[in-house]
Design an enzyme around this catalytic site. Structure first.
Site, PDB file in Angstrom:
ATOM      1  N   PHE A  57       0.809  -1.225   0.000  1.00 12.00           N
ATOM      2  CA  PHE A  57       0.000   0.000   0.000  1.00 12.00           C
ATOM      3  C   PHE A  57       0.844   1.279   0.000  1.00 12.00           C
ATOM      4  O   PHE A  57       0.306   2.380  -0.017  1.00 12.00           O
ATOM      5  CB  PHE A  57      -0.947   0.011   1.215  1.00 12.00           C
ATOM      6  CG  PHE A  57      -0.261  -0.087   2.563  1.00 12.00           C
ATOM      7  CD1 PHE A  57       0.222   1.042   3.205  1.00 12.00           C
ATOM      8  CD2 PHE A  57      -0.085  -1.324   3.178  1.00 12.00           C
ATOM      9  CE1 PHE A  57       0.860   0.953   4.437  1.00 12.00           C
ATOM     10  CE2 PHE A  57       0.550  -1.417   4.429  1.00 12.00           C
ATOM     11  CZ  PHE A  57       1.020  -0.282   5.056  1.00 12.00           C
ATOM     12  N   ARG A  85      -4.465   8.432  19.895  1.00  3.62           N
ATOM     13  CA  ARG A  85      -4.730   7.229  19.074  1.00  3.62           C
ATOM     14  C   ARG A  85      -6.137   6.704  19.362  1.00  3.62           C
ATOM     15  O   ARG A  85      -6.834   6.245  18.474  1.00  3.62           O
ATOM     16  CB  ARG A  85      -3.704   6.129  19.362  1.00  3.62           C
ATOM     17  CG  ARG A  85      -2.269   6.463  19.007  1.00  3.62           C
ATOM     18  CD  ARG A  85      -1.847   6.218  17.594  1.00  3.62           C
ATOM     19  NE  ARG A  85      -1.979   4.871  17.112  1.00  3.62           N
ATOM     20  CZ  ARG A  85      -1.648   4.514  15.869  1.00  3.62           C
ATOM     21  NH1 ARG A  85      -1.159   5.418  15.023  1.00  3.62           N
ATOM     22  NH2 ARG A  85      -1.799   3.288  15.467  1.00  3.62           N
ATOM     23  N   ARG A 102     -12.385   7.726  13.299  1.00  7.89           N
ATOM     24  CA  ARG A 102     -12.383   6.825  12.139  1.00  7.89           C
ATOM     25  C   ARG A 102     -13.666   6.000  12.081  1.00  7.89           C
ATOM     26  O   ARG A 102     -14.170   5.709  10.999  1.00  7.89           O
ATOM     27  CB  ARG A 102     -11.134   5.944  12.163  1.00  7.89           C
ATOM     28  CG  ARG A 102      -9.885   6.728  11.736  1.00  7.89           C
ATOM     29  CD  ARG A 102      -8.621   5.988  12.085  1.00  7.89           C
ATOM     30  NE  ARG A 102      -7.424   6.579  11.486  1.00  7.89           N
ATOM     31  CZ  ARG A 102      -6.195   6.192  11.779  1.00  7.89           C
ATOM     32  NH1 ARG A 102      -5.992   5.234  12.664  1.00  7.89           N
ATOM     33  NH2 ARG A 102      -5.156   6.762  11.193  1.00  7.89           N
ATOM     34  N   HIS A 115      -3.763  11.050  10.925  1.00  8.79           N
ATOM     35  CA  HIS A 115      -2.562  10.361  11.383  1.00  8.79           C
ATOM     36  C   HIS A 115      -2.309  10.808  12.814  1.00  8.79           C
ATOM     37  O   HIS A 115      -2.501  11.979  13.141  1.00  8.79           O
ATOM     38  CB  HIS A 115      -1.339  10.731  10.534  1.00  8.79           C
ATOM     39  CG  HIS A 115      -0.053  10.268  11.163  1.00  8.79           C
ATOM     40  ND1 HIS A 115       0.414   8.990  11.012  1.00  8.79           N
ATOM     41  CD2 HIS A 115       0.822  10.897  12.005  1.00  8.79           C
ATOM     42  CE1 HIS A 115       1.534   8.849  11.715  1.00  8.79           C
ATOM     43  NE2 HIS A 115       1.810   9.997  12.330  1.00  8.79           N
ATOM     44  N   GLU A 126       8.384  12.720  15.091  1.00 13.89           N
ATOM     45  CA  GLU A 126       7.488  13.252  14.061  1.00 13.89           C
ATOM     46  C   GLU A 126       7.221  14.744  14.247  1.00 13.89           C
ATOM     47  O   GLU A 126       7.147  15.483  13.265  1.00 13.89           O
ATOM     48  CB  GLU A 126       6.178  12.456  14.052  1.00 13.89           C
ATOM     49  CG  GLU A 126       6.379  11.035  13.545  1.00 13.89           C
ATOM     50  CD  GLU A 126       5.110  10.185  13.547  1.00 13.89           C
ATOM     51  OE1 GLU A 126       5.172   9.035  13.092  1.00 13.89           O
ATOM     52  OE2 GLU A 126       4.052  10.670  14.020  1.00 13.89           O
TER      53      GLU A 126
HETATM   54  P1  DAT Z   1      -1.867   4.391  11.492  1.00 12.41           P
HETATM   55  O1  DAT Z   1      -2.185   5.495  10.510  1.00 12.41           O
HETATM   56  O2  DAT Z   1      -3.089   4.001  12.270  1.00 12.41           O
HETATM   57  O3  DAT Z   1      -0.691   4.704  12.377  1.00 12.41           O
HETATM   58  P2  DAT Z   1      -0.085   2.577  10.060  1.00 12.41           P
HETATM   59  O4  DAT Z   1       1.052   3.386  10.579  1.00 12.41           O
HETATM   60  O5  DAT Z   1      -0.028   1.101  10.253  1.00 12.41           O
HETATM   61  O6  DAT Z   1      -1.489   3.081  10.662  1.00 12.41           O
HETATM   62  O7  DAT Z   1      -0.245   2.816   8.503  1.00 12.41           O
HETATM   63  C1  DAT Z   1      -0.151   4.134   7.975  1.00 12.41           C
HETATM   64  C2  DAT Z   1      -1.256   4.339   6.982  1.00 12.41           C
HETATM   65  O8  DAT Z   1      -1.058   3.438   5.882  1.00 12.41           O
HETATM   66  C3  DAT Z   1      -2.657   4.032   7.498  1.00 12.41           C
HETATM   67  O9  DAT Z   1      -3.250   5.131   8.138  1.00 12.41           O
HETATM   68  C4  DAT Z   1      -3.369   3.660   6.246  1.00 12.41           C
HETATM   69  C5  DAT Z   1      -2.306   2.976   5.412  1.00 12.41           C
HETATM   70  N1  DAT Z   1      -2.359   1.512   5.582  1.00 12.41           N
HETATM   71  C6  DAT Z   1      -1.875   0.807   6.625  1.00 12.41           C
HETATM   72  N2  DAT Z   1      -2.082  -0.513   6.474  1.00 12.41           N
HETATM   73  C7  DAT Z   1      -2.725  -0.647   5.289  1.00 12.41           C
HETATM   74  C8  DAT Z   1      -3.235  -1.754   4.555  1.00 12.41           C
HETATM   75  N3  DAT Z   1      -3.117  -2.997   5.016  1.00 12.41           N
HETATM   76  N4  DAT Z   1      -3.861  -1.485   3.380  1.00 12.41           N
HETATM   77  C9  DAT Z   1      -3.971  -0.232   2.909  1.00 12.41           C
HETATM   78  N5  DAT Z   1      -3.524   0.858   3.554  1.00 12.41           N
HETATM   79  C10 DAT Z   1      -2.905   0.655   4.726  1.00 12.41           C
HETATM   80 MG    MG Z   2       1.310   4.810  12.037  1.00  6.20          MG
END
Ligand code: DAT
Ligand code: MG
Length: 150
Positions: A57, A85, A102, A115, A126
């Site tokens: 992704f 969160r 969400r 985010h 960050e």
């Molecule tokens: P978060 O935004 O909750 O910290 P993350 O850091 O795991 O989540 O991922 C960053 C972003 O990437 C998330 O907001 C949406 C996208 N994402 C994460 N996992 C995904 C997946 N399995 N398929 C599609 N998009 C994804």
């Molecule tokens: Mg994240």
């Protein structure tokens, strides 16, 4: 006192949800320390999401975050990382707790509106990546003693 980066991502901005996100964080008692409305460069997006490089992704994520302006903010408070969160809800909107942003406003993981930093250490990193020191305001609110115990 912990700090977290919060982004209202392009879908949140386009859908007019910047105020909703700010309202929920203010209402929770968190303190805003920095904010800027900005277009994210590809370079910043790639640094911010470096941990996800190589995942299926990743390209879509970079495309999404750079596709329109975002509202970037730094918020602080006791246990701010976990609190924020929780206010955002789980990454996958259909798994987010009812009442979270969400859950209440999103359906798809690739359009999950916000985010927030996932650890205290990443909160520090960050905030430093997205803001210069001069853009962060150290201040106290008259109400702080009624929200923060110490
Ligand atoms: P978060 O935004 O909750 O910290 P993350 O850091 O795991 O989540 O991922 C960053 C972003 O990437 C998330 O907001 C949406 C996208 N994402 C994460 N996992 C995904 C997946 N399995 N398929 C599609 N998009 C994804
Ligand atoms: Mg994240």
């Amino acid at each position: 006192m912990e700090r977290s980066l919060v982004l209202v991502k392009p879908d949140g901005v386009q859908r007019g949800l910047v105020g909703e996100v700010i309202n929920r964080l203010e209402r929770r008692g968190l303190r805003l320390v920095g904010a800027k409305f900005m277009q994210v460069s590809r370079r910043l997006a790639e640094t911010h999401y470096a941990i996800h490089k190589g995942k299926p992704f990743y390209d879509g994520l970079i495309e999404y975050i750079t596709s329109a302006p975002v509202m970037a903010m730094a918020w602080e408070g006791p246990q701010a990382v976990d609190a924020i969160r929780q206010t955002m809800g789980s990454t996958r909107p259909t798994e987010a707790a009812p009442g979270s942003i969400r859950h209440d406003f999103a359906l798809e993981i690739g359009r999950n509106l916000t985010h927030a930093s996932d650890t205290v250490e990443n909160g520090v990193k960050e905030v430093a990546l997205w803001f210069t020191l001069g853009e962060l305001i150290e201040w106290r609110r008259a109400v702080d003693c009624w929200v923060f115990e110490k």
